[in-house]
Scaffold this active site. Sequence first.
Site, short mmCIF file in Angstrom:
data_model
loop_
_atom_site.label_atom_id
_atom_site.label_comp_id
_atom_site.label_asym_id
_atom_site.label_seq_id
_atom_site.Cartn_x
_atom_site.Cartn_y
_atom_site.Cartn_z
N LYS A 65 39.16 28.23 52.06
CA LYS A 65 39.04 29.70 52.16
C LYS A 65 40.28 30.31 52.80
CE LYS A 65 34.08 29.98 52.16
NZ LYS A 65 32.88 30.32 52.92
N LYS A 118 32.53 24.42 42.52
CA LYS A 118 31.14 24.80 42.84
C LYS A 118 30.83 26.23 42.36
CE LYS A 118 29.84 26.54 46.71
NZ LYS A 118 29.51 26.91 48.09
N LYS A 130 28.85 32.03 45.41
CA LYS A 130 28.58 33.46 45.18
C LYS A 130 29.73 34.36 45.58
CE LYS A 130 25.26 33.44 48.69
NZ LYS A 130 25.94 32.82 49.83
#
Length: 347
Positions: free
Chosen positions: A112, A197, A200
């Site tokens: 991230k 993956k 969301k």
Amino acid sequence: MKRVFSGVKPTGHLTLGNYLGAMRRWVAVDQHQADALFSVVDLHALTVEHDPARVRRLSRQAATLLLAVGLDPERCTVFVQSHVDEHARLSYLLECVATDGEMRRMIQYKEKAVRERARGGSVRLSLLTYPVLMAADILAYGTEEVPVGEDQAQHVELARDVAVRFNQRYGHTFVVPRATSPGMAARVMNLQEPTSKMGKSDDVGPGIVYLLDEPDVVRKKVMRAVTDSGRDVVYDRAGRPGVANLLEILAACTGGNPEALSGVYESYGALKKDTAEAVVEVLRPVQQRHKELCADPGYVEGVLRDGADRARAMARPTVDAAYRAIGLLPAPSDTRAGAGAVVNAAR
Ligand code: AQP
């Protein structure tokens, strides 16, 4: 009865990955077999660039969906993390036990941080430290089991390490938790990038099936899923990740086995068609119940209020005990039962 804790982050609309990898088991198993808490972990949504109004909206939606998928507030505790101060209170203590090196080794931090920099933003300190907050989420409740998808295993491992270290240094305070993961669909992959993956907060919308997608949108997304250049349907996660992902989704939705299902199909088109219909059928009752709950926001608010009260009462004794054990004086006004006794015991 064993204690179970898990949660969802309101960083985006909940996905099929959240449902198959975690929520479905909370409903079918955990709420029946455990003293279980499920939380919308909203503080975790603040670790990256965020829009406050969107986080509020997504938190409300996630809470409603937790009930729509079948969590029963008579059987388990459903609440919003930021409504219970104990999470943040405990997090700081655990920061005094976890190390900088541990934080920097977290895969999700590395991924991230790269993403945030690529977007031209700076990396928030909370992105580095949120696994400690997650450890606090878990440890505050004396949690024994944390039912999560595969991607969260490293974070639960950190919670274990921190609990063991704290207990060794300051006396037994925390239950040491362990992760449990579903046999099937522990890692649902993005339909457009089957090696990543289905997350969301990702930007690649067409590869993500959201729980509230209309049936035709689901069909379109599944029919356009990236497969590979082969023609025969074989279950090979490494060599044919796109097809393997579809087989796993189909298996998870129908209760089958991906290996066995691969023998049933002669073309990718037929596999996609059946997978799309299976997903539509799984989502249908969830969407129906979500609609009903949206018409009764007072009910959802009441569930969250009661849930927060219950969660607070469960977390407070453990968090208070941790404060005493680590060497902090009880506040003079602290009349909470047992505070003095814990001080004496820890001396
Ligand atoms: N694709 C997935 N397959 C299986 N399980 C999944 N989970 C999430 N995605 C998948 C599990 O769902 C629970 C809640 O997830 P979360 O809200 O903590 O994280 P997320 O959906 O993965 O959301 P983000 O914002 O996209 O998170 P990052 O970017 O951190 O991955 C968890 O039990 C999770 O394992």
